[in-house]
Design an enzyme around this catalytic site. Structure first.
Site, PDB file in Angstrom:
ATOM      1  N   ASN A  10       0.752  -1.150   0.001  1.00  8.00           N
ATOM      2  CA  ASN A  10      -0.099  -0.059   0.074  1.00  8.00           C
ATOM      3  C   ASN A  10       0.769   1.240   0.110  1.00  8.00           C
ATOM      4  O   ASN A  10       1.765   1.559   1.237  1.00  8.00           O
ATOM      5  CB  ASN A  10      -0.828  -0.054   1.265  1.00  8.00           C
ATOM      6  N   LYS A  12       0.052   4.290  -0.451  1.00  7.07           N
ATOM      7  CA  LYS A  12      -0.589   5.549   0.267  1.00  7.07           C
ATOM      8  C   LYS A  12      -0.208   6.768  -0.632  1.00  7.07           C
ATOM      9  O   LYS A  12      -0.125   6.359  -1.978  1.00  7.07           O
ATOM     10  CB  LYS A  12      -0.008   5.630   1.488  1.00  7.07           C
ATOM     11  N   HIS A  96      -9.605   1.067   4.899  1.00  6.03           N
ATOM     12  CA  HIS A  96      -8.211   1.230   5.665  1.00  6.03           C
ATOM     13  C   HIS A  96      -8.510   2.422   6.573  1.00  6.03           C
ATOM     14  O   HIS A  96      -9.328   3.311   6.674  1.00  6.03           O
ATOM     15  CB  HIS A  96      -7.095   1.989   4.526  1.00  6.03           C
ATOM     16  N   GLU A  98      -6.674   4.805   7.842  1.00  7.67           N
ATOM     17  CA  GLU A  98      -6.577   6.203   7.507  1.00  7.67           C
ATOM     18  C   GLU A  98      -7.843   6.773   6.909  1.00  7.67           C
ATOM     19  O   GLU A  98      -8.074   8.006   6.992  1.00  7.67           O
ATOM     20  CB  GLU A  98      -5.422   6.497   6.462  1.00  7.67           C
ATOM     21  N   GLU A 163      -5.102  -4.877  10.688  1.00  5.18           N
ATOM     22  CA  GLU A 163      -4.125  -3.766  10.862  1.00  5.18           C
ATOM     23  C   GLU A 163      -4.320  -2.957  12.016  1.00  5.18           C
ATOM     24  O   GLU A 163      -5.376  -2.071  12.025  1.00  5.18           O
ATOM     25  CB  GLU A 163      -4.154  -2.737   9.706  1.00  5.18           C
ATOM     26  N   GLY A 169       2.931   2.446  10.947  1.00  4.33           N
ATOM     27  CA  GLY A 169       3.915   3.447  10.656  1.00  4.33           C
ATOM     28  C   GLY A 169       4.459   3.809  12.114  1.00  4.33           C
ATOM     29  O   GLY A 169       5.173   5.055  12.092  1.00  4.33           O
ATOM     30  N   SER A 208       3.664  -1.960  10.381  1.00  2.00           N
ATOM     31  CA  SER A 208       5.023  -2.174  10.760  1.00  2.00           C
ATOM     32  C   SER A 208       5.715  -3.261  10.364  1.00  2.00           C
ATOM     33  O   SER A 208       6.509  -3.933  10.963  1.00  2.00           O
ATOM     34  CB  SER A 208       5.173  -1.639  12.270  1.00  2.00           C
TER      35      SER A 208
HETATM   36  P1  13P Z   1       3.170   0.476   7.674  1.00  2.00           P
HETATM   37  O1  13P Z   1       3.715  -0.781   6.929  1.00  2.00           O
HETATM   38  O2  13P Z   1       3.963   1.738   7.179  1.00  2.00           O
HETATM   39  O3  13P Z   1       2.991   0.523   9.131  1.00  2.00           O
HETATM   40  O4  13P Z   1       1.841   0.514   7.137  1.00  2.00           O
HETATM   41  C1  13P Z   1       0.892  -0.189   7.260  1.00  2.00           C
HETATM   42  C2  13P Z   1      -0.437  -0.168   6.423  1.00  2.00           C
HETATM   43  O5  13P Z   1      -1.046   0.842   6.670  1.00  2.00           O
HETATM   44  C3  13P Z   1      -0.715  -0.896   4.976  1.00  2.00           C
HETATM   45  O6  13P Z   1      -2.011  -0.476   4.626  1.00  2.00           O
END
Ligand code: 13P
Length: 244
Positions: A10, A12, A96, A98, A163, A169, A208
């Site tokens: 992903n 982003k 997701h 976010e 997740e 992150g 992560s």
């Molecule tokens: P990270 O791997 O940067 O923690 O992000 C995970 C994520 O949100 C994948 O959709």
């Protein structure tokens, strides 16, 4: 039960046309090593989706990070599932954290998005996960989030990605045994909720994941792959995760 394994990137809001070199690097790696499993999927921003999806590959497919809940109309700035399908992408990430938090996407809106994606024959990568404050009531949070899934869908068309929001992150992850237990709980919830064939649904872990922790996580019986954010922006790091 043998389930399909996935490693999904992903990206982003990252990447530009020059990132095509990353895609080529990953594609060459898969070809050279004749990687048939896991299935590798890259979800770049919309601006790159058509260009990337045109890359000829045996085992690399592409997906969007979002779609609108409707198919077309006066919705400035939005992208529909048929547009994603039109550029030959095969997957879409829905739910997701976010988007749940910054765009206020709720259970009902996410259900509509899932339905329209399935209708367009896109495969859905459906994300669930609790925030740090919700850890104590994780079970009910996840149970509620799973209500966005329609009751009768083919297990081939939905991938669930767990997740934990607090792991995204941050460099933090649940412990290995916690991940195993939570995934097994999610499988039980899916069995109750969708019944037949739920044991064929792949459940991925995200939050992560990097080349150092990937093999430990991916070897777990209840983990069918990884959804990777930051580490997927570095081709060598991402290839190491695939090799795990
Ligand atoms: P990270 O791997 O940067 O923690 O992000 C995970 C994520 O949100 C994948 O959709």
């Amino acid at each position: 039960m043998k389930r399909v394994k996935y490693v999904i990137a992903n990206w982003k809001m990252n990447g530009n046309l020059a990132s095509l070199s990353l895609v080529r690097h990953i594609n060459n790696h898969l070809r050279k090593n004749e990687v048939k499993s896991p299935k590798v999927i890259i979800c770049p921003p919309f601006t790159l989706l058509g260009t990337f999806a045109a890359v000829k590959s045996m085992n690399l497919t592409f997906g969007a990070q979002n779609i609108h809940k409707l198919d077309h109309g006066a919705y400035t700035g939005e992208i529909s599932s048929s547009m994603v399908k039109d550029v030959k992408a095969k997957y879409v990430i829905i739910g997701h954290s976010e988007r749940r938090s910054y765009q206020n996407e709720d259970v009902n809106e996410l259900r509509e998005k899932i339905l329209i994606a399935l209708n367009q024959k896109l495969k859905v990568i459906f994300c669930i996960g609790e925030t740090h404050d919700q850890i104590k009531k994780r079970k009910s949070i996840l149970q509620n989030q799973l209500k966005s899934l329609p009751k009768n869908f083919s297990h081939k068309n939905i991938i669930v990605a767990y997740e934990p929001v607090w792991a995204i992150g941050t460099g933090l992850t649940p412990t290995i045994s916690e991940i195993d237990k939570i995934h097994s709980n999610i499988r039980n919830m899916l069995t109750k909720y969708v019944g037949k064939n739920s044991d064929k649904i792949s459940i991925l872990y995200g939050g992560s994941v990097n080349s150092k922790n990937a093999s430990e996580i991916l070897y777990l019986k209840n983990v069918d792959g990884a959804l990777v954010g930051g580490a997927s922006l570095n081709a060598r790091e991402f290839c190491k995760i695939i090799d795990s």
